[in-house]
Design a protein around this motif. Structure first.
Motif, PDB file in Angstrom:
ATOM      1  N   THR A  81      -0.715  10.386   0.291  1.00 47.94           N
ATOM      2  CA  THR A  81      -0.705   9.080  -0.375  1.00 47.94           C
ATOM      3  C   THR A  81      -0.627   7.988   0.675  1.00 47.94           C
ATOM      4  O   THR A  81      -0.332   8.248   1.843  1.00 47.94           O
TER       5      THR A  81
ATOM      6  N   GLY B 158      -7.040   5.456  -3.454  1.00 49.74           N
ATOM      7  CA  GLY B 158      -5.604   5.656  -3.343  1.00 49.74           C
ATOM      8  C   GLY B 158      -4.899   4.683  -2.440  1.00 49.74           C
ATOM      9  O   GLY B 158      -3.671   4.699  -2.333  1.00 49.74           O
TER      10      GLY B 158
ATOM     11  N   GLU C  95       1.420   2.441  -3.045  1.00 46.41           N
ATOM     12  CA  GLU C  95       0.891   3.235  -4.152  1.00 46.41           C
ATOM     13  C   GLU C  95       1.198   4.716  -3.912  1.00 46.41           C
ATOM     14  O   GLU C  95       1.045   5.214  -2.796  1.00 46.41           O
TER      15      GLU C  95
ATOM     16  N   THR D 251      -0.353   7.003  -5.633  1.00 48.45           N
ATOM     17  CA  THR D 251      -1.543   7.732  -6.090  1.00 48.45           C
ATOM     18  C   THR D 251      -2.097   8.572  -4.945  1.00 48.45           C
ATOM     19  O   THR D 251      -2.188   8.109  -3.808  1.00 48.45           O
TER      20      THR D 251
END
Length: 786
Positions: A544, A416, A431, A433
């Motif tokens: 994240t 991540g 990111e 993710t």
């Protein structure tokens, strides 16, 4: 004499005939009752013989019985424990006269045995005889010896046997059906051969066994034995010697060949992790010792499948505990698929592709050591000594390892973290993710790693000593000694997955760094060259990478000495200060081809909620310095830095000063220009507090600024116009308007020239108060830098 012998033989014949006749005349019910009574006494169970019992004494002693049933004990239901449809047995008469027993026939037809184990552990195959048998007298010094009777087996068979096992405690059921067994034993001191086949839980098998001498085996002497068991899933074999006594001794060569381990595990109802990865397996070993304390030597094991290949050569001890030692090799060509077969979800990405391991191993089922190990994990190669402990709630890996360069970029991205620097034309974003640090919870680790290098994204670290621990999901990577871009230092990185929200910490102390490659790798900024150090401490948390960067707190400092800054020539900047101030455009002193040497480039900074701020940024060169202040927003990836160039020579620039410079924007699109915000704040403050009174005094108008411009809405508007015009002229905003006005009036001026050429030029028109204020305010702008 002859006559006497004949008479004696006649009497014996009559007696034998009488016995035989008596046997035929005794009702079969007498035999049945006697047999049932004796069996019930011995077994403690009801025994029923439904068919006829027949006995013959000539030409051989023979007996047969019809359907026979042995009942279950109380508590096991109404079903039978055992039954058979027919029993036939016969013994030859004449060999008995020479103490030789030859069983001509012993046949069990349709035997059925139902074994049951209840939930409380009680079973139905433990018998409780109605009366206790008398204890046998044993010799303390000599082993049991078989009676001095010779014996042999003729036609000994079990036909269509059936055995069921219902383990209600373990909730398992097994069935052995269609069982046919043929036994051949010509004489008891000769070879015994057993051939059989059947079906166990829907798996057909063939069994063959050869015993060199049954009499020796029963007498506790070492006896050669050979046995083979074959099924569609596996085949096994034994070949060697066995001793049957108070303990069983073995000296055997054993082998096993399994065509499909997964199918065999499914058949045996054994749940194995990663069963889908199982394939073919082979095992061979020399087995010696006593049952319960066996020693295995010359062990050769191999396993081959598309997902996992294993090889082992060595030895083992099998007793209360299992111990082993030998050479191990393991190869997982598709590591991701192997993990998936064990229901382990690995983070997505072009990682976790391949793993292989070789080395010498020793240990037990609780702890496995590996020495002279060589491993390959994707592009990582290493060697060292390791130990895997399996005794706790989770595996624990310890050891020492030397590796090539460790590139962790892809692994961090898979969990991540940001992959590479964003390619957008602005600051980009982190990111979004979700961070997946769950693999940290699967194993505990205590490893000392010597790495040839360590890479993360653009950061390239040299030789590194790394102590890595993972305890209950908390990873601590302690770089006790590392080299980084020419410098040395230490660092500590923590990734904590023990709670629901991941946490990170970092401490770093680095010295003698080469600035250009370091800043280029860390922030994509390669405009500074020099040597210096960095100290930083930060921590954060979030689900994240963006959340973590926006939560960071901590602080640090950096200092680089005797270097060069590219993109700016401060000497030219100071000389073009007035131009910069009047136009607001970047002078030629700031371009890709310019550079400035410096003595010191340093700053202290604090980090709160993802924003690093500094108030003592300092850039010092020969004869001048550039102090500054600003913020680096790590969460939003933006920079805002104001710098104030100042020369020791007051004749340079504007009384030794240059207008303030501001570098601002997204990380990938920084702009450089005049710090208009700072100027406006300064001008507003000074013009409101000082400029109007000063102008009034110089013009001899007397009174205060309020008296000059008056009060009310019109006076306020006049003040705003003055400030607006002054800033507009200073920043070049009104330049274009003035040029347009000049062009419009040029024609009229030309027409008037001829008319006024012979006339005296008129006196210069007196400026309005606002115009006078504007002129004086422009001077005040310059005075800001005096």
């Amino acid at each position: 004499m002859i006559r006497f012998i004949l008479i004696l033989l006649t009497i014996i014949a009559v007696l034998i005939g009488g016995v035989i006749a008596a046997v035929h005349f005794i009702p079969s019910s007498v035999y049945k009752e006697k047999i049932e009574t004796a069996a019930e006494t011995a077994l403690g169970r009801d025994v029923i013989i439904n068919g006829d019992v027949k006995i013959r004494l000539f030409p051989k002693i023979a007996a047969s019985a019809g359907q026979t049933i042995i009942a279950n004990p109380e508590g096991f239901g109404d079903s039978d424990f055992a039954s058979m449809s027919e029993l036939r047995a016969a013994v030859k008469i004449l060999p008995l006269l020479s103490q030789k027993v030859e069983i001509d026939e012993f046949i069990l037809v349709d035997p059925k045995l139902s074994l049951v184990k209840l939930e409380n552990g009680q079973n139905n195959w433990t018998f409780a005889p109605a009366s206790k048998p008398k204890p046998e007298t044993e010799s303390p010094d000599t082993p049991d010896q078989p009676a001095n009777v010779d014996a042999g087996l003729g036609d000994v068979r079990l036909v269509n046997g059936y055995v069921s096992f219902d383990d209600r405690q373990a909730k398992q059921k097994h069935v052995l059906s269609d069982l046919d067994i043929l036994v051949k034993l010509p004489k008891i001191n000769g070879p015994l051969k057993i051939d059989g086949d059947g079906i166990i839980d829907d798996l057909a098998f063939d069994l063959n066994a050869d015993i060199a001498n049954l009499q020796k085996l029963l007498g506790g002497l070492s006896t050669a034995i050979k046995a083979d068991l074959k099924t569609d899933l596996a085949s096994t074999g034994l070949d060697g010697n066995v001793v049957m006594g108070d303990v069983i001794g073995l000296e055997l060569k054993a082998n096993a060949d399994v065509s499909d381990l997964q199918a065999l595990a499914n058949f045996m109802k054994v749940e194995l992790p990663g069963a889908a990865a199982l394939g073919k397996a082979k095992l061979s070993a020399q087995i010696g010792g006593q049952v319960g304390a066996l020693k295995l030597s010359d062990v050769v094991f191999s396993h081959d499948s598309d997902l996992l290949n294993i090889g082992f050569n060595g030895a083992a001890n099998v007793g209360d505990k299992i111990a082993f030692q030998g050479d191990l090799n393991l190869d997982a060509p598709n590591l991701r698929a192997l993990a998936q077969s064990a229901d382990v979800a690995l983070p997505a990405g072009d990682v976790y592709k391949h793993f292989s391991l070789t080395g010498s191993t020793n240990g037990s089922l609780e702890s496995v050591a590996l020495t002279n190990a060589k491993l390959v994990f994707d592009d990582i190669k290493g060697d060292g000594d390791m130990r895997l402990s399996l005794a706790g709630s989770k595996p624990k890996l310890t050891g020492n390892l030397s590796t090539n360069v460790l590139n962790v970029t892809k692994y961090a991205a898979a969990s991540g973290a940001a992959n590479e620097k964003p390619k957008s034309n602005n600051g980009g974003s982190w990111e979004d993710t979700a961070l997946d640090l769950s693999p940290l919870k699967a194993v505990d680790v205590d490893l000392q790693i010597q790495a040839e290098g360590l890479k993360f994204q653009g950061i390239d670290i040299g030789k590194t000593s790394l102590n890595t621990t993972i305890i209950d999901g908390r990873l601590v990577a302690d770089l006790t000694e590392t080299s980084l871009y020419g410098g040395k230092g230490s660092a500590k990185i923590v990734a904590d997955a023990s709670s629901s929200t991941p946490k990170i910490e970092m401490l770093a102390n680095l010295n003698a760094l080469n600035a250009a490659p370091f800043l280029g790798a860390v922030a994509g900024f390669d405009k500074v060259e020099g040597v210096g150090g960095l100290n930083i401490s930060l921590n954060g948390s979030g689900s994240t990478m963006g959340n973590i960067m926006s939560s960071l707190s901590g602080g640090g400092k950096f200092k680089f000495d005797d270097g060069v800054v590219k993109g700016i020539n401060t000497e030219k900047l100071m000389k073009s200060a007035t131009e910069f101030l009047n136009t607001g455009t970047i002078p030629s002193a700031m371009s890709a081809d310019e550079e400035t040497s410096f003595k010191e480039f340093a700053a202290n900074f604090a980090i709160q909620k993802g924003v690093a701020s500094t108030k003592d940024f300092n850039f010092e060169a020969a004869g001048f310095k550039i102090p500054g202040r600003g913020e680096l927003d790590l969460g939003n990836r933006t920079l805002s830095l104001s710098m104030f160039p100042e020369s020791d020579d007051k004749s340079v620039g504007i009384n030794g000063f240059a207008p303030p410079i501001k570098i601002a924007g997204g990380w990938n699109q920084l702009s450089v220009g005049l710090d208009q915000e700072w100027l406006q704040q300064k001008l507003t403050q000074q013009l409101q507090d000082e400029a109007q009174d000063l102008i009034a005094k110089e013009l001899g108008l007397g009174g205060s600024s309020g008296d000059i411009l008056g009060s009310g809405e019109d006076a306020d508007k006049a003040r705003r116009d003055v400030l607006g015009n002054v800033l507009g002229d200073a920043l070049g905003i009104n330049k274009d308007k003035a040029e347009e006005a000049a062009e419009e009036s040029s024609t009229d001026t030309t027409e008037q020239d001829s008319k006024t050429s012979n006339e005296e030029a008129p006196e210069e028109e007196e400026k309005s108060l606002e115009e006078q204020l504007e002129d004086e305010a422009k001077k005040q702008i310059l005075d800001l830098f005096k």
